[in-house]
Design a protein around this motif. Structure first.
Motif, PDB file in Angstrom:
ATOM      1  N   ARG A  39       0.826  -1.209   0.000  1.00 27.11           N
ATOM      2  CA  ARG A  39       0.000   0.000   0.000  1.00 27.11           C
ATOM      3  C   ARG A  39       0.864   1.264   0.000  1.00 27.11           C
ATOM      4  O   ARG A  39       0.529   2.260  -0.655  1.00 27.11           O
ATOM      5  N   TYR A  40       2.009   1.229   0.701  1.00 25.16           N
ATOM      6  CA  TYR A  40       2.848   2.417   0.824  1.00 25.16           C
ATOM      7  C   TYR A  40       4.150   2.292   0.030  1.00 25.16           C
ATOM      8  O   TYR A  40       5.111   3.032   0.287  1.00 25.16           O
ATOM      9  N   CYS A 116       8.232   9.479   7.083  1.00 23.14           N
ATOM     10  CA  CYS A 116       7.612   9.211   5.779  1.00 23.14           C
ATOM     11  C   CYS A 116       6.432  10.142   5.555  1.00 23.14           C
ATOM     12  O   CYS A 116       5.338   9.702   5.172  1.00 23.14           O
ATOM     13  N   LYS A 119       4.230  10.016   2.554  1.00 18.53           N
ATOM     14  CA  LYS A 119       3.312   8.887   2.395  1.00 18.53           C
ATOM     15  C   LYS A 119       2.348   8.874   3.575  1.00 18.53           C
ATOM     16  O   LYS A 119       2.458   8.030   4.471  1.00 18.53           O
ATOM     17  N   LEU A 121      -0.467   8.274   6.234  1.00 19.85           N
ATOM     18  CA  LEU A 121      -1.203   7.057   6.559  1.00 19.85           C
ATOM     19  C   LEU A 121      -2.683   7.223   6.247  1.00 19.85           C
ATOM     20  O   LEU A 121      -3.267   8.283   6.450  1.00 19.85           O
TER      21      LEU A 121
END
Length: 266
Positions: A39-40, A116, A119, A121
């Motif tokens: 997903r990331y 991060c 990116k 959540l």
């Protein structure tokens, strides 16, 4: 609290108290991290920022819980060794595993947002961890436990390094790479990496091959601490909390690591 006629429901609660005077290891594992890494868009075979996030989470947990003498981790898992005379939460298993899993999950999300931030959540796929607690009777079983985890780290990293080079640089599909590696030994994977991609596996970063270890490097003598008074134990906890925590990426398999740090198991 005033008793009520409903309080009888407490009789259904059951506590599992871990054996006294035994080593406790609590291992936290990422839940569904294959999907999370997809997903990331984690870098393959190793994502430096993701490793930094999980290492910072483990370090912070160790700082907050002075009974943790040592931690070892790689990929999406971490193992924490508690002081042998530890009486944290009266050694109640459920309390230990729920505290470790929830606190570690919170730290991971916090440090992810720091490291991060590009990116963010999503509520549909948050990083969470579960935990298990296991008691071990002897020093030798503790040594062998961490040896087992480090050997597992090496095996997985060698496979993943070879697999993803076959996919990314070799142009294979994941299924083709998987079939190519069926039945191969470590020597075969080393040969594939060197002959096809010019990679000497021995030159790969130690953090990838051997994982990350945190230890309390300087601590007071804890011999007989189970017999200390509450005031003495409080002082010991303060000293442990102030002790230096050192990060290593070395060998846990040879006796040298353990023989030079006897306080980890005392």
């Amino acid at each position: 609290m005033t008793n009520s006629r409903y309080e009888y429901v407490r009789e259904f609660e059951r506590e599992n108290i871990l054996l006294p005077e035994t080593h406790i290891i609590i291992r936290v594992d990422g839940r569904g991290f294959h999907k999370f890494s997809d997903r990331y868009s984690f870098d393959k075979p190793n994502d430096e920022r993701a490793l930094k996030v999980i290492n910072l989470s483990a370090l912070q947990l160790m700082k907050q819980m002075p009974d943790i003498m040592m931690a070892y981790g790689d990929s999406d898992e971490y193992s924490f060794l508690l002081r042998k005379q530890c009486d944290l939460f009266e050694r109640r298993e459920f309390k230990l595993i729920t505290t470790f899993s929830s606190t570690f999950s919170a730290y991971y999300q916090y440090y992810w947002n720091q490291e991060c931030s590009d990116k963010p959540l999503s509520v549909e796929r948050l990083p969470t961890f579960d935990a298990r607690a296991v008691v071990y009777p002897t020093d030798d079983t503790i040594r062998d436990y961490f040896r087992w985890r480090q050997v597992d780290c090496h095996i997985n990293n060698l496979y993943n390094t070879t697999f993803w080079n076959l996919v990314v640089k070799g142009g294979m599909t994941p299924k083709e790479a998987e079939n190519r590696l069926i039945g191969t030994l470590s020597s075969d994977k080393n040969e594939i990496l060197f002959e096809q991609f010019g990679i000497n596996y021995n030159d790969e970063p130690e953090i990838y091959k051997k994982g990350t270890t945190y230890i309390r490097e300087s601590i007071p003598d804890t011999t007989g601490s189970s017999e200390l008074s509450k005031r003495q134990l409080d002082r010991l906890q303060k000293k442990l909390r102030k002790s230096e925590i050192k990060e290593l990426h070395g060998d846990l398999i040879k006796d040298e690591f353990w023989n030079s740090r006897p306080w980890l198991l005392s």
